[in-house]
Design an enzyme around this catalytic site. Structure first.
Site, PDB file in Angstrom:
ATOM      1  CE  LYS A 131      -6.425  -6.871   0.532  1.00  0.00           C
ATOM      2  NZ  LYS A 131      -5.013  -7.232   0.388  1.00  0.00           N
ATOM      3  CD  GLU A 168      -2.824  -1.119   0.135  1.00  0.00           C
ATOM      4  OE1 GLU A 168      -3.533  -0.138  -0.071  1.00  0.00           O
ATOM      5  OE2 GLU A 168      -2.839  -2.120  -0.603  1.00  0.00           O
TER       6      GLU A 168
HETATM    7  P1  NDP Z   1      -0.734   3.981  -6.565  1.00  0.00           P
HETATM    8  O1  NDP Z   1      -0.217   4.826  -5.469  1.00  0.00           O
HETATM    9  O2  NDP Z   1       0.245   3.240  -7.411  1.00  0.00           O
HETATM   10  O3  NDP Z   1      -1.639   4.856  -7.553  1.00  0.00           O
HETATM   11  C1  NDP Z   1      -2.466   5.884  -7.090  1.00  0.00           C
HETATM   12  C2  NDP Z   1      -2.911   6.714  -8.272  1.00  0.00           C
HETATM   13  O4  NDP Z   1      -3.799   7.723  -7.809  1.00  0.00           O
HETATM   14  C3  NDP Z   1      -1.767   7.446  -8.989  1.00  0.00           C
HETATM   15  O5  NDP Z   1      -1.975   7.420 -10.373  1.00  0.00           O
HETATM   16  C4  NDP Z   1      -1.889   8.881  -8.479  1.00  0.00           C
HETATM   17  O6  NDP Z   1      -1.447   9.856  -9.424  1.00  0.00           O
HETATM   18  C5  NDP Z   1      -3.388   8.990  -8.311  1.00  0.00           C
HETATM   19  N1  NDP Z   1      -3.766  10.030  -7.373  1.00  0.00           N
HETATM   20  C6  NDP Z   1      -3.380  10.170  -6.082  1.00  0.00           C
HETATM   21  N2  NDP Z   1      -3.968  11.248  -5.539  1.00  0.00           N
HETATM   22  C7  NDP Z   1      -4.730  11.813  -6.506  1.00  0.00           C
HETATM   23  C8  NDP Z   1      -5.548  12.954  -6.589  1.00  0.00           C
HETATM   24  N3  NDP Z   1      -5.719  13.762  -5.538  1.00  0.00           N
HETATM   25  N4  NDP Z   1      -6.168  13.217  -7.757  1.00  0.00           N
HETATM   26  C9  NDP Z   1      -6.002  12.428  -8.823  1.00  0.00           C
HETATM   27  N5  NDP Z   1      -5.233  11.319  -8.812  1.00  0.00           N
HETATM   28  C10 NDP Z   1      -4.606  11.034  -7.667  1.00  0.00           C
HETATM   29  O7  NDP Z   1      -1.765   2.964  -5.896  1.00  0.00           O
HETATM   30  P2  NDP Z   1      -2.157   1.488  -6.363  1.00  0.00           P
HETATM   31  O8  NDP Z   1      -2.425   1.479  -7.805  1.00  0.00           O
HETATM   32  O9  NDP Z   1      -1.193   0.523  -5.796  1.00  0.00           O
HETATM   33  O10 NDP Z   1      -3.509   1.277  -5.542  1.00  0.00           O
HETATM   34  C11 NDP Z   1      -4.731   1.841  -5.959  1.00  0.00           C
HETATM   35  C12 NDP Z   1      -5.867   1.190  -5.173  1.00  0.00           C
HETATM   36  O11 NDP Z   1      -5.879  -0.208  -5.440  1.00  0.00           O
HETATM   37  C13 NDP Z   1      -5.740   1.303  -3.647  1.00  0.00           C
HETATM   38  O12 NDP Z   1      -7.021   1.416  -3.086  1.00  0.00           O
HETATM   39  C14 NDP Z   1      -5.112  -0.037  -3.244  1.00  0.00           C
HETATM   40  O13 NDP Z   1      -5.408  -0.381  -1.926  1.00  0.00           O
HETATM   41  C15 NDP Z   1      -5.809  -0.954  -4.221  1.00  0.00           C
HETATM   42  N6  NDP Z   1      -5.141  -2.211  -4.504  1.00  0.00           N
HETATM   43  C16 NDP Z   1      -3.813  -2.239  -4.820  1.00  0.00           C
HETATM   44  C17 NDP Z   1      -3.202  -3.431  -5.145  1.00  0.00           C
HETATM   45  C18 NDP Z   1      -1.766  -3.500  -5.486  1.00  0.00           C
HETATM   46  O14 NDP Z   1      -1.265  -4.630  -5.641  1.00  0.00           O
HETATM   47  N7  NDP Z   1      -1.050  -2.382  -5.636  1.00  0.00           N
HETATM   48  C19 NDP Z   1      -3.964  -4.689  -5.151  1.00  0.00           C
HETATM   49  C20 NDP Z   1      -5.361  -4.553  -4.809  1.00  0.00           C
HETATM   50  C21 NDP Z   1      -5.917  -3.356  -4.494  1.00  0.00           C
HETATM   51  P3  NDP Z   1       0.082   9.917  -9.946  1.00  0.00           P
HETATM   52  O15 NDP Z   1       0.248   8.693 -10.805  1.00  0.00           O
HETATM   53  O16 NDP Z   1       0.167  11.161 -10.698  1.00  0.00           O
HETATM   54  O17 NDP Z   1       0.924   9.883  -8.710  1.00  0.00           O
HETATM   55  N1  HSE Z   2      -1.093  -4.187  -0.380  1.00  0.00           N
HETATM   56  C1  HSE Z   2      -2.004  -5.235  -0.704  1.00  0.00           C
HETATM   57  C2  HSE Z   2      -1.343  -6.566  -0.449  1.00  0.00           C
HETATM   58  C3  HSE Z   2      -2.408  -5.134  -2.144  1.00  0.00           C
HETATM   59  O1  HSE Z   2      -0.121  -6.608  -0.285  1.00  0.00           O
HETATM   60  O2  HSE Z   2      -2.042  -7.572  -0.379  1.00  0.00           O
HETATM   61  C4  HSE Z   2      -3.497  -6.092  -2.531  1.00  0.00           C
HETATM   62  O3  HSE Z   2      -4.702  -5.750  -1.913  1.00  0.00           O
END
Ligand code: NDP
Ligand code: HSE
Length: 460
Positions: A207, A192
Site C-alpha cells: 500500500k 489476506e
Molecule cells: P477472498 O479469498 O475472500 O475471495 C477471493 C475470490 O476469488 C473468491 O470468490 C474465490 O472463489 C475467487 N477465486 C479464487 N481463485 C479463482 C480462480 N482461479 N478463478 C475464479 N475465481 C477465483 O478474498 P478477498 O475478497 O478478501 O480479497 C479480494 C481482493 O481484495 C484481494 O486482492 C485483497 O487483497 C483485496 N482486499 C481485501 C480486503 C479485505 O478486507 N478482505 C480489503 C481490501 C482489499 P470462491 O469463492 O469460489 O472460493
Molecule cells: N488484509 C488487509 C488488511 C485488507 O488487513 O488491511 C485490507 O487491505
C-alpha cells in the site's frame, strides 16, 4: 461505454466481491442515481460455484468461466477481486486488452506490476480504478490524487494494515494472545488469503508503494521498502511500551527532504537524513519504510483502534490532513469498489486516470533514500544474563556507534529465576538506522545476550 446501462463482470466473489455484489443488487436504485445510469451485475466468476453466495445473486450468472466474462461484448467493466499475482494479473491484462475498464482492490498486484498494468491500460485507452487497494473504505486515493492535487506531499505517516492494527489492539486492550487475535481477524474477513502478508508488513508495504507512486512518482518495488512486521512483537513489548507511556502501531511512513512541517519537533528529526541529502543539492529523496513504531499514547495515530486505518498526509500548501476509517472488511472495501464503479459510470474516473499518468515515465525526480540513513530513536529489548559487567558491555557498544541512551528499564529478576536471562529495555536518543543495526550485530554476538535483540523505532 455503449448505451445507457453499464454491465459489470465480477471476477472473485469472496469477502470483498460478495460485498460488492450485495451493494450493486440491494442498492441498485441509489447506485444508478449516483452514476447517472444503471450499473448491472451481469456475470460473477468464482472458483467453486457450489459455495453458498448472497441470495440476491441470480444463480444463472455465476460461473467459473473467466474467459467468457472477459470476452463478453456486453460487459463494460471487469472487477478483479480474486487477489494475488497469478490469475488476477491475467484477468486485469486480458480485460484491458479486451477493451474493458478495470476496478481492483489488489494492492499486491499494483505494487508489483503497476507499470505493466497502467501501460496496458493507456495502450488500450481504458481506465484502472483502485480506491479499495489502500486503506479499504477510507477514500485516500481520491484525497491524494484529486483533493490534494495542488500540493507536493512532503510526508505520509499511516496505519495501513487493518489486521495488524486489530491484533495489536486486541493484545494491548484485551490481553488476547497473538494467535487468537490473528484467528479472529481472519474470521472477520480482514486478513489476506495468506495472512503472513499482513503480519510481516508486506501488505502495508504494497500500500505504501502505491501511495508513494501517487505522491512522489516513485515506482518503488515492495522489496525496496524497508519492512518489519508485527510478528516480532511480544506481549512483553506491549507492556514495556505502556510502562514508558507508548502504544505500539505498525506504521507505513514516507519522509521527503522537503518535509518541514512538524507538530512536535520530533517528526523533523525522523526525516532528518533525507533533509540532509536534499539540502546538499542532491536529487529530492523520499525515505519509505514499514515498521512497528512506539507512539505516545496522546498521538493521533496511537488512538486508531481495531481494523481501522488512518493516513496522515503533510502537503506543502494545505499542511497536515488526516483520513481515518475502516481499513479492511467486506462492506467498507465494497464501498470503495462501488464508488469506483460509479465514477466510471459518471465518466470522472476516465479523466482523472488520463491526467494522473501514474506509473508512467513522467516521474517527479524523487529517488528512494537508503534506509540506513534514516534517523530515529529506538526501543531495544534484550534478554541478558543477570551478572556484573553485562550492562557496561552493551553501553560501550552503543557508545562506539555514537548512540546515546535516553532511558533504561530493568526489573528485578523473580526470586526463582535468579541468574537466568532477564529483559533489559533501552530507549536511545536519535541515531542513524545503519549505526544502530551495526551496534545490534555486536550486541547479539555477546555471550551474555540470551536471545536476538528486539527493536522498534520511537515515534518521537
Ligand atoms: P477472498 O479469498 O475472500 O475471495 C477471493 C475470490 O476469488 C473468491 O470468490 C474465490 O472463489 C475467487 N477465486 C479464487 N481463485 C479463482 C480462480 N482461479 N478463478 C475464479 N475465481 C477465483 O478474498 P478477498 O475478497 O478478501 O480479497 C479480494 C481482493 O481484495 C484481494 O486482492 C485483497 O487483497 C483485496 N482486499 C481485501 C480486503 C479485505 O478486507 N478482505 C480489503 C481490501 C482489499 P470462491 O469463492 O469460489 O472460493
Ligand atoms: N488484509 C488487509 C488488511 C485488507 O488487513 O488491511 C485490507 O487491505
Amino acid at each position: 461505454m455503449n448505451g445507457d446501462t453499464i454491465n459489470i463482470a465480477l471476477v472473485g466473489c469472496g469477502t470483498v466481491g460478495g460485498g460488492v455484489a450485495h451493494v450493486l443488487l440491494a442498492h441498485a436504485d441509489r447506485v444508478a442515481r449516483r452514476a447517472g445510469r444503471p450499473l448491472a451485475l451481469r456475470r460473477v466468476v468464482v472458483n467453486d460455484p457450489a459455495k453458498p453466495r448472497d441470495p440476491l445473486i441470480p444463480r444463472e450468472i455465476i460461473s467459473t468461466d473467466i474467459e467468457a466474462a472477459i470476452r463478453d461484448p456486453n460487459v463494460h467493466i471487469v472487477v478483479e477481486l480474486v487477489g494475488g499475482l497469478g490469475v488476477a494479473k491475467k484477468v486485469v491484462l486480458d480485460s484491458l486488452a479486451a477493451g474493458k475498464h478495470v476496478v481492483t482492490a489488489n494492492k499486491a498486484l499494483l505494487a508489483d506490476a503497476g507499470a505493466e498494468v497502467f501501460e496496458a491500460a493507456r495502450k488500450a485507452e481504458r481506465t484502472v480504478c483502485f480506491e479499495a487497494a489502500v486503506a479499504g473504505g477510507v477514500p485516500v486515493i481520491r484525497a491524494l490524487g484529486e483533493s490534494l492535487a495542488a500540493n507536493q506531499v512532503t510526508a505520509i505517516q499511516a496505519i495501513l494494515n487493518g489486521t495488524s492494527n486489530f491484533i495489536l489492539t486486541a493484545m494491548a486492550e484485551h490481553g488476547m494472545s497473538y494467535s487468537r487475535a490473528l484467528a479472529e481477524a481472519q474470521r472477520l474477513g480482514y486478513a489476506e488469503a495468506d495472512p503472513t502478508l499482513d503480519v510481516d508488513g508486506s501488505d502495508a508495504a504494497h500500500k505504501l508503494a502505491i501511495l508513494a507512486q501517487i505522491s512522489f512518482g516513485v515506482a518503488a518495488k515492495p522489496h525496496e521498502i524497508a519492512r518489519q512486521g508485527i510478528d516480532t512483537i511480544d506481549a512483553m513489548d506491549i507492556r514495556f511500551a505502556n510502562e514508558l507511556g507508548y502504544t505500539i502501531k505498525l506504521l507505513a511512513e514516507a519522509w521527503t527532504g522537503g518535509h518541514t512541517h512538524s507538530t512536535n519537533g520530533a517528526k523533523l528529526s525522523r526525516g532528518g537524513a533525507a533533509s540532509a541529502a536534499h539540502a546538499n543539492g542532491g536529487p529530492p529523496t523520499v525515505a519509505l519504510h514499514v515498521a512497528p513504531v512506539l507512539l505516545r499514547h496522546t498521538d493521533l495515530l496511537a488512538q486508531v483502534r481495531g481494523a481501522y486505518n488512518a493516513v496522515l498526509v503533510y502537503g506543502d500548501i494545505v499542511g497536515e490532513t488526516l483520513y481515518q476509517g475502516p481499513g479492511a472488511g467486506q462492506m467498507p472495501t465494497a464501498s470503495s469498489v462501488v464508488a469506483d464503479l460509479i465514477d466510471l459510470g459518471v465518466g470522472r474516473a476516465q479523466r482523472t486516470f488520463a491526467a494522473a499518468k501514474l506509473w508512467s515515465r513522467e516521474g517527479r525526480g524523487f529517488t528512494v533514500e537508503p534506509p540506513e540513513r534514516v534517523r530515529s530513536r529506538f526501543y531495544l529489548r534484550l534478554q541478558v544474563v543477570d551478572k556484573p559487567g553485562v550492562l557496561a558491555d552493551i553501553t560501550r557498544i552503543l557508545a562506539d556507534e555514537e548512540i546515546s541512551i535516553s532511558s533504561l528499564v530493568q526489573h528485578e529478576a523473580e526470586e526463582d529465576g535468579a541468574g537466568g536471562p532477564v529483559p533489559l529495555v533501552i530507549v536511545t536518543h536519535y541515531a542513524a538506522t545503519g549505526k544502530f543495526r551495526k551496534a545490534l550485530e555486536r550486541i547479539n554476538a555477546l555471550s551474555t545476550t540470551a536471545a536476538p535483540a528486539v527493536f522498534f523505532s520511537m515515534g518521537d
